[in-house]
Design a protein around this motif. Structure first.
Motif, PDB file in Angstrom:
ATOM      1  N   LEU A 183     -11.517  10.436  83.702  1.00  0.00           N
ATOM      2  CA  LEU A 183     -12.756   9.938  84.301  1.00  0.00           C
ATOM      3  C   LEU A 183     -12.520   9.555  85.763  1.00  0.00           C
ATOM      4  O   LEU A 183     -13.339   9.858  86.643  1.00  0.00           O
ATOM      5  CB  LEU A 183     -13.262   8.737  83.503  1.00  0.00           C
ATOM      6  CG  LEU A 183     -14.706   8.291  83.734  1.00  0.00           C
ATOM      7  CD1 LEU A 183     -15.672   9.374  83.285  1.00  0.00           C
ATOM      8  CD2 LEU A 183     -14.991   6.997  82.975  1.00  0.00           C
ATOM      9  N   ASP A 184     -11.399   8.858  86.029  1.00  0.00           N
ATOM     10  CA  ASP A 184     -11.053   8.505  87.408  1.00  0.00           C
ATOM     11  C   ASP A 184     -10.891   9.744  88.270  1.00  0.00           C
ATOM     12  O   ASP A 184     -11.352   9.803  89.420  1.00  0.00           O
ATOM     13  CB  ASP A 184      -9.758   7.689  87.432  1.00  0.00           C
ATOM     14  CG  ASP A 184      -9.957   6.277  86.902  1.00  0.00           C
ATOM     15  OD1 ASP A 184     -11.114   5.829  86.857  1.00  0.00           O
ATOM     16  OD2 ASP A 184      -8.962   5.635  86.529  1.00  0.00           O
ATOM     17  N   GLU A 185     -10.230  10.749  87.723  1.00  0.00           N
ATOM     18  CA  GLU A 185     -10.010  11.980  88.475  1.00  0.00           C
ATOM     19  C   GLU A 185     -11.328  12.684  88.789  1.00  0.00           C
ATOM     20  O   GLU A 185     -11.542  13.172  89.903  1.00  0.00           O
ATOM     21  CB  GLU A 185      -9.090  12.905  87.679  1.00  0.00           C
ATOM     22  CG  GLU A 185      -8.700  14.172  88.434  1.00  0.00           C
ATOM     23  CD  GLU A 185      -7.713  15.023  87.656  1.00  0.00           C
ATOM     24  OE1 GLU A 185      -7.421  16.136  88.106  1.00  0.00           O
ATOM     25  OE2 GLU A 185      -7.236  14.558  86.594  1.00  0.00           O
ATOM     26  N   ALA A 186     -12.242  12.723  87.791  1.00  0.00           N
ATOM     27  CA  ALA A 186     -13.533  13.381  87.996  1.00  0.00           C
ATOM     28  C   ALA A 186     -14.363  12.670  89.050  1.00  0.00           C
ATOM     29  O   ALA A 186     -15.093  13.300  89.825  1.00  0.00           O
ATOM     30  CB  ALA A 186     -14.298  13.453  86.676  1.00  0.00           C
ATOM     31  N   PHE A 187     -14.245  11.354  89.118  1.00  0.00           N
ATOM     32  CA  PHE A 187     -15.051  10.586  90.070  1.00  0.00           C
ATOM     33  C   PHE A 187     -14.401  10.518  91.450  1.00  0.00           C
ATOM     34  O   PHE A 187     -15.063  10.733  92.473  1.00  0.00           O
ATOM     35  CB  PHE A 187     -15.271   9.176  89.528  1.00  0.00           C
ATOM     36  CG  PHE A 187     -15.968   8.263  90.487  1.00  0.00           C
ATOM     37  CD1 PHE A 187     -17.289   8.499  90.853  1.00  0.00           C
ATOM     38  CD2 PHE A 187     -15.302   7.174  91.042  1.00  0.00           C
ATOM     39  CE1 PHE A 187     -17.932   7.659  91.749  1.00  0.00           C
ATOM     40  CE2 PHE A 187     -15.937   6.344  91.935  1.00  0.00           C
ATOM     41  CZ  PHE A 187     -17.254   6.588  92.299  1.00  0.00           C
ATOM     42  N   LEU A 188     -13.087  10.242  91.496  1.00  0.00           N
ATOM     43  CA  LEU A 188     -12.431   9.987  92.774  1.00  0.00           C
ATOM     44  C   LEU A 188     -12.034  11.263  93.503  1.00  0.00           C
ATOM     45  O   LEU A 188     -12.112  11.319  94.742  1.00  0.00           O
ATOM     46  CB  LEU A 188     -11.185   9.119  92.550  1.00  0.00           C
ATOM     47  CG  LEU A 188     -11.447   7.706  92.018  1.00  0.00           C
ATOM     48  CD1 LEU A 188     -10.136   7.004  91.713  1.00  0.00           C
ATOM     49  CD2 LEU A 188     -12.243   6.885  93.034  1.00  0.00           C
ATOM     50  N   PHE A 189     -11.608  12.274  92.765  1.00  0.00           N
ATOM     51  CA  PHE A 189     -11.047  13.455  93.415  1.00  0.00           C
ATOM     52  C   PHE A 189     -11.965  14.684  93.315  1.00  0.00           C
ATOM     53  O   PHE A 189     -12.225  15.361  94.304  1.00  0.00           O
ATOM     54  CB  PHE A 189      -9.670  13.770  92.822  1.00  0.00           C
ATOM     55  CG  PHE A 189      -8.715  12.622  92.932  1.00  0.00           C
ATOM     56  CD1 PHE A 189      -8.177  12.256  94.150  1.00  0.00           C
ATOM     57  CD2 PHE A 189      -8.364  11.886  91.809  1.00  0.00           C
ATOM     58  CE1 PHE A 189      -7.304  11.190  94.264  1.00  0.00           C
ATOM     59  CE2 PHE A 189      -7.489  10.808  91.908  1.00  0.00           C
ATOM     60  CZ  PHE A 189      -6.965  10.452  93.137  1.00  0.00           C
ATOM     61  N   GLU A 190     -12.453  14.950  92.117  1.00  0.00           N
ATOM     62  CA  GLU A 190     -13.294  16.141  91.949  1.00  0.00           C
ATOM     63  C   GLU A 190     -14.735  15.908  92.378  1.00  0.00           C
ATOM     64  O   GLU A 190     -15.460  16.853  92.673  1.00  0.00           O
ATOM     65  CB  GLU A 190     -13.257  16.587  90.478  1.00  0.00           C
ATOM     66  CG  GLU A 190     -11.869  16.970  89.995  1.00  0.00           C
ATOM     67  CD  GLU A 190     -11.855  17.303  88.512  1.00  0.00           C
ATOM     68  OE1 GLU A 190     -12.928  17.226  87.875  1.00  0.00           O
ATOM     69  OE2 GLU A 190     -10.775  17.622  87.980  1.00  0.00           O
ATOM     70  N   ARG A 191     -15.151  14.629  92.389  1.00  0.00           N
ATOM     71  CA  ARG A 191     -16.525  14.272  92.752  1.00  0.00           C
ATOM     72  C   ARG A 191     -17.550  14.991  91.883  1.00  0.00           C
ATOM     73  O   ARG A 191     -18.636  15.360  92.351  1.00  0.00           O
ATOM     74  CB  ARG A 191     -16.798  14.599  94.218  1.00  0.00           C
ATOM     75  CG  ARG A 191     -15.897  13.901  95.192  1.00  0.00           C
ATOM     76  CD  ARG A 191     -16.186  12.422  95.259  1.00  0.00           C
ATOM     77  NE  ARG A 191     -15.347  11.745  96.233  1.00  0.00           N
ATOM     78  CZ  ARG A 191     -15.388  10.444  96.478  1.00  0.00           C
ATOM     79  NH1 ARG A 191     -16.243   9.697  95.801  1.00  0.00           N
ATOM     80  NH2 ARG A 191     -14.585   9.885  97.354  1.00  0.00           N
ATOM     81  N   SER A 192     -17.214  15.183  90.616  1.00  0.00           N
ATOM     82  CA  SER A 192     -18.110  15.908  89.713  1.00  0.00           C
ATOM     83  C   SER A 192     -19.082  14.983  88.984  1.00  0.00           C
ATOM     84  O   SER A 192     -20.001  15.457  88.315  1.00  0.00           O
ATOM     85  CB  SER A 192     -17.291  16.698  88.689  1.00  0.00           C
ATOM     86  OG  SER A 192     -16.433  15.835  87.959  1.00  0.00           O
ATOM     87  N   ILE A 193     -18.890  13.671  89.074  1.00  0.00           N
ATOM     88  CA  ILE A 193     -19.811  12.712  88.464  1.00  0.00           C
ATOM     89  C   ILE A 193     -20.145  11.640  89.488  1.00  0.00           C
ATOM     90  O   ILE A 193     -19.377  11.382  90.417  1.00  0.00           O
ATOM     91  CB  ILE A 193     -19.216  12.066  87.190  1.00  0.00           C
ATOM     92  CG1 ILE A 193     -17.899  11.353  87.517  1.00  0.00           C
ATOM     93  CG2 ILE A 193     -19.011  13.092  86.096  1.00  0.00           C
ATOM     94  CD1 ILE A 193     -17.323  10.592  86.328  1.00  0.00           C
ATOM     95  N   ASP A 194     -21.323  11.010  89.315  1.00  0.00           N
ATOM     96  CA  ASP A 194     -21.721   9.961  90.246  1.00  0.00           C
ATOM     97  C   ASP A 194     -21.263   8.600  89.734  1.00  0.00           C
ATOM     98  O   ASP A 194     -20.708   8.473  88.645  1.00  0.00           O
ATOM     99  CB  ASP A 194     -23.236   9.987  90.479  1.00  0.00           C
ATOM    100  CG  ASP A 194     -24.027   9.793  89.185  1.00  0.00           C
ATOM    101  OD1 ASP A 194     -23.500   9.176  88.237  1.00  0.00           O
ATOM    102  OD2 ASP A 194     -25.171  10.272  89.110  1.00  0.00           O
ATOM    103  N   ILE A 195     -21.518   7.588  90.537  1.00  0.00           N
ATOM    104  CA  ILE A 195     -21.026   6.240  90.233  1.00  0.00           C
ATOM    105  C   ILE A 195     -21.654   5.673  88.975  1.00  0.00           C
ATOM    106  O   ILE A 195     -21.001   4.962  88.209  1.00  0.00           O
ATOM    107  CB  ILE A 195     -21.272   5.291  91.441  1.00  0.00           C
ATOM    108  CG1 ILE A 195     -20.655   3.913  91.190  1.00  0.00           C
ATOM    109  CG2 ILE A 195     -22.758   5.175  91.731  1.00  0.00           C
ATOM    110  CD1 ILE A 195     -19.176   3.912  91.059  1.00  0.00           C
ATOM    111  N   ASP A 196     -22.924   5.977  88.707  1.00  0.00           N
ATOM    112  CA  ASP A 196     -23.586   5.452  87.512  1.00  0.00           C
ATOM    113  C   ASP A 196     -22.958   6.011  86.243  1.00  0.00           C
ATOM    114  O   ASP A 196     -22.706   5.274  85.274  1.00  0.00           O
ATOM    115  CB  ASP A 196     -25.087   5.772  87.552  1.00  0.00           C
ATOM    116  CG  ASP A 196     -25.795   5.032  88.661  1.00  0.00           C
ATOM    117  OD1 ASP A 196     -25.330   3.939  89.029  1.00  0.00           O
ATOM    118  OD2 ASP A 196     -26.817   5.537  89.160  1.00  0.00           O
TER     119      ASP A 196
END
Length: 545
Positions: free
Chosen positions: A423-436
């Motif tokens: 989840l951290d990787e998807a948000f911080l690096f891949e930017r595939s999910i938003d903050i919500d």
């Protein structure tokens, strides 16, 4: 037509000749921007301020004061007083020197006509505070002036003042945003940026850590966790203990019931930084934990009721150890105790609460019956030997079961942690999910991980409890009645809780029903769900009275 010189024949005033400039009279009035006039030497007060103590050591205050005094000389203002605010924020009006300034203006109404500041950011950084203070000064007949900015009481000056006040607030908001971003970044790295919690002290920067243990309070906080993990104390009893040890808050006051509960729940003491309002969750701190992670989650297991507490709810009267422990059969409430006066002396009685007359028995009779109940549980030598063998068998089986449970919990925790990492990787690096989306899933996974850790330590506690059964059985069971008679009030009530964890019921003549006895006797039963058969109890039951 009158001549250009002053004329005594009519009321007109002649214009001065260019070669003869007019000189102001001593009582001349100086025009202001709003069309009013004041005496040339109008009264003024100067207000200067710096935001931090460090700024008081540089040239900021002298520079401000020099500029304000120069402005007053240039405008012909008589400086009545100077107010220096050292190291106070401009966010609120609750400033020492500002309060003095307002009091001075109020008591010298009519003498003070202007408040002079270096610039509007030195007066207030919030536009609402600015205009509130401005309105207060206006009610006293006082105008605000800036030594470095073109503001006055004209429409243009007021517009400029409003623009500058808005920019002052904008500047303050930008600084606040930058400060908050910096604090969040520090928290993400495990640095604590607030006042140190109880048991810690804010560390100097040279140490490379944000906190260091408080030499006086840290050992007491650590001891509080250790003692509560043993299950021998309720929170209220622990509070009494830490107060007796000398644990105090920063104001030197004993902790409250709420404070001890918050302390035991705070994972900060296990070295975990968790500040929800900054969006920082579960970060490893850069400081030394006061409590091991195992001990912290062991305490959480006790707090959440996942493991039964061994701490009795003590009833404080030394004359009536069975008070509250024995219940009335009629109403189900715990008995109380009191002394009744006879003809020549006082007599002690256990009786039910007001509104029920189901039980009224002498202290001697009820306690004698309880001693007989303890004696009935005293095992023979043969029973003790078989009890020991049974406990060993069950202990070994439970240990194997506990190992399997712990291994399963470790696998589940590892799986959850991998999900969090993805989840951290998807948000911080891949930017595939938003903050919500990130927050929603991360909160759920962290909650599952915390509950899993608590359950895991509840399993470990149960295993440690079984380990104490042999010593308990060998030393306590054969002498239970004698030990109860010789014990103090606190020890008696702990015995009662250990042998009969749910208390006992009395009908006025005898104990009724089958009291739930201590786990030492329950371990003689087969393992629930298992197909093995434990030792046959026929012929080795505890002796009867």
């Amino acid at each position: 037509m009158c001549s250009p010189t002053p004329c005594w024949k009519c009321s007109c005033i002649a214009e001065p000749r260019l070669s003869e400039p007019m000189r102001p009279a001593t009582n001349a009035l100086k025009p202001l921007g709003d069309g009013t006039t004041l005496p040339i030497m109008a009264g003024a007060v100067i207000y200067i301020r710096v935001s931090t103590k460090e700024q008081t050591e540089n040239l900021s205050l002298p520079t401000q004061l020099r500029a304000c005094e120069e402005y007053c000389r240039r405008e012909g203002l008589d400086v009545l007083e100077r107010f220096r605010e050292e190291g106070e924020s401009a966010k609120t009006a609750d400033r020492t020197e500002l309060q003095r300034l307002l009091a001075f203006c109020r008591t010298n109404k009519g003498r003070v006509h202007f408040v002079v500041v270096f610039n509007l950011t030195r007066f207030a950084r919030d536009k609402y505070d600015h205009f509130a203070l401005r309105s207060l000064l206006k009610s006293l007949g006082i105008s605000l002036r800036s030594a470095t900015e073109p503001i006055d009481d004209t429409s243009t000056g007021k517009l400029m003042e409003g623009v500058l006040a808005a920019f002052a607030q904008f500047d303050n908001d930008v600084r606040s945003d930058r400060t908050r971003a910096g604090m969040k970044a520090a928290l993400e790295l495990g640095r604590w940026v607030f006042l140190a919690p109880l048991g810690y002290m804010n560390a100097p920067r040279m140490l490379g850590k944000s906190l260091m243990p408080d030499p006086e309070r840290a050992p007491l906080v650590r001891r509080a966790f250790e003692e509560y993990a043993t299950e021998r104390f309720t929170k209220q009893q622990l509070l009494q203990q830490v107060t007796a040890w000398g644990l105090r808050n920063r104001r030197g006051q004993p902790l409250s019931s709420q404070a001890i509960g918050m302390l035991l729940r705070n994972q900060f003491y296990a070295g975990i930084v968790d500040v929800a309002e900054y969006g920082v969750r579960g970060r490893r701190g850069d400081f030394e934990p006061l409590v091991s992670e195992d001990n912290f989650y062991r305490v959480q297991a006790v707090l959440s009721g996942r493991t039964p507490s061994l701490a009795p709810q003590l009833q404080g009267h030394p004359d009536f150890p069975l008070r509250g422990f024995v219940r009335c059969e009629s109403c189900g409430r715990g008995l109380t105790g009191s002394w009744s006066k006879g003809r020549s002396r006082y007599y002690a009685y256990y009786h039910c609460r007001p509104g029920c007359r189901g039980v009224n028995v002498t202290k001697a009779r009820l306690e004698t019956l309880f001693e007989k109940e303890l004696a009935r549980l005293q095992p023979t030598a043969g029973y003790m030997r078989l009890l020991k063998e049974s406990v060993l068998q069950i202990w070994n089986a439970r240990k194997e079961s506990a190992r399997a449970d712990l291994a399963r919990a470790a696998r589940q925790a590892e799986a959850i942690q991998k999900k969090l990492d993805r989840l951290d990787e998807a948000f911080l690096f891949e930017r595939s999910i938003d903050i919500d989306v990130y927050d929603r899933h991360a909160e759920k996974l962290r909650e599952e991980l915390t509950l899993l850790r608590i359950d895991r330590h509840a399993t470990e506690i149960e295993e440690l409890d079984v380990e104490g059964i042999l010593a308990f059985a060998e030393r306590v069971l054969p002498r239970a009645a004698d030990l109860w008679l010789q014990a103090s009030l606190d020890q008696r009530q702990r015995f009662q809780q250990l042998f009969f964890p749910e208390g006992m019921t009395f009908d006025g003549r005898d104990f009724v029903g089958t009291a739930v006895t201590t786990r030492a006797f329950n371990y003689l039963q087969p393992i629930e769900g298992g197909n093995e058969r434990m030792v046959d109890l026929t012929g080795i039951e505890p002796v009867t009275s």
